[in-house]
Structures are given as C-alpha cells and as structure tokens.
Design a protein around this motif. Structure first.
Motif, short mmCIF file in Angstrom:
data_model
loop_
_atom_site.label_atom_id
_atom_site.label_comp_id
_atom_site.label_asym_id
_atom_site.label_seq_id
_atom_site.Cartn_x
_atom_site.Cartn_y
_atom_site.Cartn_z
N UNK A 164 -85.90 50.55 57.17
CA UNK A 164 -85.65 49.12 57.06
C UNK A 164 -86.35 48.54 55.83
N UNK A 165 -85.73 47.58 55.15
CA UNK A 165 -86.43 46.90 54.05
C UNK A 165 -87.67 46.18 54.56
N UNK A 166 -88.70 46.14 53.74
CA UNK A 166 -89.99 45.56 54.12
C UNK A 166 -90.08 44.14 53.56
N UNK A 167 -90.33 43.18 54.43
CA UNK A 167 -90.46 41.78 54.05
C UNK A 167 -91.93 41.44 53.90
N UNK A 168 -92.34 41.01 52.72
CA UNK A 168 -93.75 40.69 52.44
C UNK A 168 -93.87 39.24 52.00
N UNK A 169 -94.51 38.39 52.79
CA UNK A 169 -94.63 36.98 52.40
C UNK A 169 -95.54 36.80 51.18
#
Length: 284
Positions: A164-169
């Motif tokens: 899964x793509x990694x979401x980084x704020x």
C-alpha cells in the motif's frame, strides 16, 4: 475557440494583404508618399499575424491539439489557480525562493472546475551562484464541493509492488490525513504517479481546493507547444495516452470529492474506478 478565432483573423489579414499587393501596379502610378504609405500598411499586415502567432503559438497549438483529440471542452491555461505565494506556502518544507506555474489546461468535471499546470520551484544555491531547480512537474487543483475545511498537506509514497502507498503528513495528524484523503483518493493519486513515472505524490488542501503535485522533471506538453524537432510520433502518442488517463483520473477524483459529501468517508464511493487494484498502480 479562441485559437480558431485567431486563425480566422490571421487568414483574413493575409487575404487583405494579397488584395493590397494585387493593387500595387495601380499604387505605383500614384505619388511617392502614397506608395510609401500603402507599402508600409501592407508590410505591417503581413508581419503582424506572424508576430501574434509567435506570441500565442502555445495557446493556438495546444487548443488545436485538444480539439483534435476530442477534448474540446478543455482550454489552454497560461496560469494556474494558485499564485506564487500560495505555491511557495504549499512547498514550504522545500523552502523555495520562487515558484512559477504556467502552460496547462483547465476544465470542469462533475461540476467542479480544475486546473492542470506545470510548476517549477527554485531555491538559492548560494552567494553569486544563482538559483537551482528543486521541483519541476505537474500541479493539479480541483475546487472542493464544500470549501472551508482546514488546510492539510502530506506526501504519498509508492512502495514495492503489492504494498500500500504510505501517507506521511507534513502538516496535521496521521489520522486526520487518512480521513481527509481516503483510500479512493490515494489510489487515484498513485495512478497519476505511476503514469508520470514518479514514486511520490504531494496531496494537500488549502481549504478551497484539492491539490495534487508530482515531481516529474518534465512538462505534459513537452514538444507539443513548441512544435519543434522533439515532437516525434512516440512523444505525441505518449502525450495522447497521458492526456486521456489524466482526464479519466480527474473525473474520478471529482466524483470522489463529491462522494465525501454524499456519504460517510468510511464508505467506498460507487462511482470510483474501483476495478483497478492498488498493487497494479505501484511502481516496481
């Protein structure tokens, strides 16, 4: 439409010039100053259309290409929806010195206006060394159906195939980022990144628009607007494929943004392109 009007005006001016030139034998029998006056008018009428085309060749060529490709509803956008200060704020973590948004297209999908432009960011390389390029790629903005939400910015990193793509704020909490950018939006953003050959996407909202930026190192209209020797059949075929995929993804993104209002975020939107698995969108 504007490109067609400009071409019609140019053709009319050239036709009038031909008529003037046909009258030159008659003008030659006139006075010296009359001949010079009509000659200057004829020269101006000949050169002005070429000057106008040179200044507006991007607008004309891109508009004609869009119409020929069946995207007459899209128009050439010399500038984007974000100003230089807004773009610099969006990429505040890169600390850009200047930003430039140009050469793009605009249209409406699912009643939501959108802009797709080239963006370039530069920062200072040091004293007397000028600026260096730190970002060059695509910038997509779609008006939110319900503006007024708090600003939020994050990056989406594509992993290995099957991951899964990694979401980084970059701003805000991770839970809030996942709520505001649900799986449907992340899947479509990953699809655009795969199209551009990139591994990272920047997702953001400024309260008025949904914003997506990809560092591609090139322009969508590379070789198209300039009409130069770089415009090979392979390059033109790639442009058509990217343009078609882009319009489909923008349409799905607009549907996803509308679905966030019509249904809870946790429920998938039926109008999205759910048939595309996330694993197929990741870069190997």
């Amino acid at each position: 439409m504007r490109a067609a009007i400009v071409l019609m005006v140019c053709v009319a001016l050239i036709g009038w010039t031909v008529l003037v030139l046909m009258k030159l034998p008659f003008l030659m029998t006139g006075s010296y100053w009359s001949w010079r006056f009509h000659g200057a008018v004829a020269l101006a009428v000949i050169t002005v259309p070429f000057i106008l085309f040179r200044r507006r060749r991007k607008r004309i060529s891109i508009s004609l290409v869009l119409a020929a490709c069946g995207h007459a509803d899209l128009t050439y956008a010399p500038g984007g929806c974000l100003g230089q200060r807004q773009v610099r704020r969006l990429f505040n973590d890169l600390k850009p010195r200047d930003a430039k948004v140009e050469d793009g297209i605009s249209g409406v999908r699912r009643d939501l206006p959108f802009w797709f432009n080239k963006v370039e960011l530069h920062k200072s390389a040091g004293f007397l060394q000028g600026n260096i390029w730190i970002f060059r790629g695509w910038l997509l903005c779609i008006n939110l159906p319900q503006p007024g939400v708090p600003p939020l910015s994050c990056t989406l990193t594509l992993g290995a195939r099957g991951a899964e793509p990694v979401l980084t704020p970059l701003q805000g909490e991770a839970a809030e980022a996942e709520r505001r950018f649900p799986a449907e939006l992340r899947t479509l953003a990953a699809r655009l990144a795969t199209l551009a050959g990139a591994r990272e996407v920047r997702l953001a909202t400024d309260g008025q628009r949904f914003i997506l930026a990809i560092d591609t190192g090139r322009d969508l209209f590379e070789g198209i607007a300039a009409l130069d020797e770089r415009l090979t059949p392979a390059l033109f075929a790639r442009f058509l494929e990217e343009l078609d995929t882009l319009t489909r993804v923008v349409d799905a993104l607009a549907a996803a943004l509308q679905a966030q209002i019509a249904a809870p975020v946790s429920q998938p939107a039926a109008s999205l392109d759910a048939a595309i698995p996330v694993s197929a969108l990741n870069v190997p």
